[in-house]
Design an enzyme around this catalytic site. Structure first.
Site, PDB file in Angstrom:
ATOM      1  N   SER A 112       0.809  -1.210   0.000  1.00 27.76           N
ATOM      2  CA  SER A 112       0.000   0.000   0.000  1.00 27.76           C
ATOM      3  C   SER A 112       0.847   1.266   0.000  1.00 27.76           C
ATOM      4  CB  SER A 112      -0.969  -0.026   1.187  1.00 27.76           C
ATOM      5  OG  SER A 112      -1.912   1.013   1.104  1.00 27.76           O
ATOM      6  N   HIS A 113       0.756   2.045   1.053  1.00 30.03           N
ATOM      7  CA  HIS A 113       1.418   3.350   1.134  1.00 30.03           C
ATOM      8  C   HIS A 113       2.820   3.255   1.702  1.00 30.03           C
ATOM      9  CE1 HIS A 113      -0.491   2.361   4.887  1.00 30.03           C
ATOM     10  NE2 HIS A 113       0.215   3.268   5.520  1.00 30.03           N
ATOM     11  N   ASP A 286      -1.896   6.761  -3.405  1.00 30.80           N
ATOM     12  CA  ASP A 286      -0.749   6.037  -2.849  1.00 30.80           C
ATOM     13  C   ASP A 286      -0.265   4.961  -3.811  1.00 30.80           C
ATOM     14  OD1 ASP A 286      -2.872   4.266  -2.560  1.00 30.80           O
ATOM     15  OD2 ASP A 286      -2.179   3.489  -0.639  1.00 30.80           O
ATOM     16  N   ASP A 290      -5.363   3.028  -3.757  1.00 28.00           N
ATOM     17  CA  ASP A 290      -6.622   2.940  -3.013  1.00 28.00           C
ATOM     18  C   ASP A 290      -6.810   4.119  -2.054  1.00 28.00           C
ATOM     19  OD1 ASP A 290      -4.699   2.132  -1.167  1.00 28.00           O
ATOM     20  OD2 ASP A 290      -5.833   0.395  -0.450  1.00 28.00           O
ATOM     21  N   ARG A 291      -5.740   4.814  -1.688  1.00 28.56           N
ATOM     22  CA  ARG A 291      -5.856   5.995  -0.831  1.00 28.56           C
ATOM     23  C   ARG A 291      -5.805   7.261  -1.672  1.00 28.56           C
ATOM     24  NH1 ARG A 291      -3.426   4.610   4.975  1.00 28.56           N
ATOM     25  NH2 ARG A 291      -3.468   2.333   4.825  1.00 28.56           N
ATOM     26  N   LYS A 386     -11.294   0.492  -0.781  1.00 26.12           N
ATOM     27  CA  LYS A 386     -11.254   1.943  -0.943  1.00 26.12           C
ATOM     28  C   LYS A 386     -10.688   2.251  -2.318  1.00 26.12           C
ATOM     29  CE  LYS A 386      -7.199   1.972   2.162  1.00 26.12           C
ATOM     30  NZ  LYS A 386      -7.451   0.812   3.027  1.00 26.12           N
TER      31      LYS A 386
END
Length: 631
Positions: A112-113, A286, A290-291, A386
């Site tokens: 992810s991030h 990100d 998804d962010r 998300k």
């Protein structure tokens, strides 16, 4: 393609966190480490004879791991794997694909991030047939299986990477492999949810410009297709749009600290006063897209406010919700801004633990339409993840709704958010992260806070003091010990929880929220005092010095006067400087133990970007005795 079974002893550290297994690349490069976890997925999730979607965010190890997983899928009897060119797919697009083709599940390679590169982070997570992250029951079963693994299955044949450069079909043993254009399919889906014509008209206004920072993550190709090709934004509207295995040496987390290119271009940094012109709208995503982060010209929109504004405008501005909203949801640490929207709309509001998987059941049952987290995650029931680009399009739709006539002055992001505050009230909110701390010490600190909750039950200023527990209204499953929270009578809150998204050590997250009603105003000085008091409460009540950073002493301010009650008005105000004397509200009285104060050196930025009466952003510094990283 002959199958072989490779002996591989079990690893003891493969418990998935909030969203999958995340470790350093060097950990995943250990012989059998990736393979054992993947075998545990195949042993647990009944994929034999089924269809699996496979993709990742392009970080270092993505292609090599994908080929390994393909070979293992063939050995474990998977009938078909659907992947994409270079195995590059955003997490939202994988969720879309699972739902569209009715796959049995998906393996997504992402941290992810978190940063990427040979010495940085890698991750793997499993999504179920609804397209969402595996629920706790599934991840617990996978973890239990990892502790029993003695071998993994893999076919001997290795497909060349040249097979994955464009849409393609081929066989790997008895298993079918299909490479699909997921970018176009994802863009097609979004074009059916939003009014692309209205957004395109907005982007063609001479007084409107936008910028999207893909942060060298997988969002780049998706953003280029949607914003530039389909919505006719200029090519320069997408920056850092080429995916890189190390995210260009950056940290692909869309916030004010790490989205440096966007922050500078939008006038949110130290250079703000010298900038005459910035884009009117800016956003970032990100590593796995998804962010999201959203900003106007010299105006930052907090994730909690973003969720609330989208929810308030959904039926008016977004065709996807033309029939209204069934309900709203937020993670427990997220501010209560969206609660006020739900109350005025007369629809249910659900408060769930941190982790997108907790929204899935609510969506599948038709209980919620939009949901979000304070950690820059926003989404809806169109998929079960998300979705950063969805959130950006939601904001562009809201801007288009407020700007139907190009002959009138532009209604800006700042205008929209301030109108929202005047209608629904405002939550002032900030979060502090203590990263890579000793896990045993962090656990001890949280346990101490839990044991201290009974002492607060009779405090007249508190509405609630508990360790958050969630009972799923759909399947009645229970998630306990999800974060210690103190909720005051005006709904202001302080919260502590341990994060499950890091790759090593523990991360302690501290959340502070102060609420301002729509019908009145709060003096900016009073607000600072309240937030300062809440932060004091957090540092004292947590006993973080005793458990996590022992051997320190107070060097910041003198708390010898504790006599002022909450009823006193107006509040005294002094500059936030070292060793200033503060009279603290009465709710601190049962908690104050000076010896328990924070014990390391750090700066506390008080994140109030567009504060009351347009006062400038305020920060204060607490300097103590040892070093720490705080973001």
């Amino acid at each position: 393609a002959g199958m072989t079974e490779v002996k591989s002893p079990a690893f003891s550290d493969q418990a998935p966190g909030t969203s999958g297994l995340r470790k350093k690349v060097t950990v995943f490069q250990q012989p059998g480490y990736l393979e054992n976890f993947v075998q545990a997925i195949f042993d647990t999730c009944q994929l034999e004879g089924g269809t699996l979607v496979l993709g990742g965010d392009g970080r270092f190890l993505n292609s090599e791991a994908s080929v390994t997983i393909l070979r293992m899928a063939a050995a474990n009897g998977v009938a078909k794997v659907v992947t994409m060119p270079d195995f590059l797919a955003s997490t939202p697009s994988v969720s879309m694909l699972v739902r569209k083709i009715k796959a049995n599940g998906a393996i997504i390679l992402t941290a992810s991030h978190n940063p990427g590169g040979p010495k940085e982070d890698f991750g793997i997570k499993y999504n179920t047939e609804n397209g969402g992250p595996a629920p706790s029951g599934v991840t617990d079963a996978i973890y239990e299986r990892t502790k029993q693994i003695t071998s993994y299955k893999i076919v001997e044949s290795t497909p060349p990477l040249s097979s994955f450069t464009a849409p393609n079909k081929f066989k790997l043993g008895d298993m079918e492999v299909e490479v699909v254009d997921v970018v176009s399919q994802y863009a097609d889906m979004l074009s059916n949810l939003f009014d692309f014509k209205a957004i395109k008209n907005l982007l063609q206004r001479p007084d409107f410009s936008m910028i999207f920072d893909a942060m060298h993550g997988v969002a780049g190709p998706f953003a280029t297709e949607i914003f530039c090709r389909r919505l006719a934004a200029p090519a320069e509207a997408v920056i850092n749009g080429i995916p890189k295995t190390d995210f260009g040496g950056g940290h692909p987390d869309p916030n004010l600290v790490y989205a440096k290119s966007l922050v500078e271009r939008m006038g949110l940094g130290a250079n703000a006063e010298s900038m005459d012109k910035t884009p009117d709208f800016g956003a970032a995503a990100d590593g796995d897209a998804d962010r999201n982060m959203v900003a106007g010209s010299k105006f930052f929109v907090t994730p909690s406010d973003s969720l609330a504004v989208i929810a308030a405008h959904a039926k008016l501005a977004i065709p996807q919700f033309k029939d209204g909203l069934s309900g709203l949801a937020r993670s427990m640490p997220t501010s209560g801004a969206v609660d006020n929207v739900a109350k005025q709309l007369g629809i249910p509001l659900y408060e769930v633990p941190t982790g997108w998987k907790f929204f899935g059941n609510l969506m599948d049952a038709g209980k919620i339409s939009i949901c979000g987290e304070e950690s820059f995650g926003t989404g809806s029931d169109h998929i079960r993840e998300k979705d950063g680009i969805w959130a950006v399009l939601a904001w562009l739709s809201i801007l288009a709704y407020h700007n139907p006539d190009p002959s009138l002055p532009l209604v800006t992001v700042e205008d929209i958010v301030k109108r929202h505050w005047s209608t629904y009230g405002r939550s002032y909110y900030t979060r502090y992260d203590y990263e890579n701390v000793d896990k045993d010490k962090a656990d001890a600190m949280i346990d101490h806070m839990r044991q201290s909750l009974d002492e607060l039950k009779d405090n007249h200023d508190l509405k609630l003091a508990d360790d958050f527990e969630y009972k799923d209204p759909v399947d009645n499953s229970v998630a306990s010990k999800q974060g210690v929270r103190l909720v005051f009578k005006d709904n202001s809150r302080v919260i502590f929880r341990l994060s499950g998204t890091g790759s090593e050590g523990a991360t302690i997250r501290m959340y502070v929220e102060a609420c301002a009603p729509a019908e009145g105003s709060i003096f900016f000085q009073f607000l600072l005092f309240i937030l300062f008091s809440f932060i004091s409460l957090c540092l004292v009540y947590s006993s973080i010095s005793r458990f996590v950073f022992p051997g320190s002493h107070v060097t910041v301010w003198d708390l010898s006067s504790l006599s002022v009650s909450l009823s006193r008005s107006p509040w005294p105000y002094q500059p936030l400087s070292q060793r200033s004397l503060y009279s603290l509200p009465s709710f601190l009285l049962p908690l104050i133990q000076v010896s328990s104060f924070l014990s390391h050196s750090l700066s506390f930025p008080l994140l109030l970007p567009q504060s009351i009466h347009d006062a400038p952003t305020i920060s204060f510094v607490i300097t103590l005795t040892s070093s720490s990283v705080l973001t």
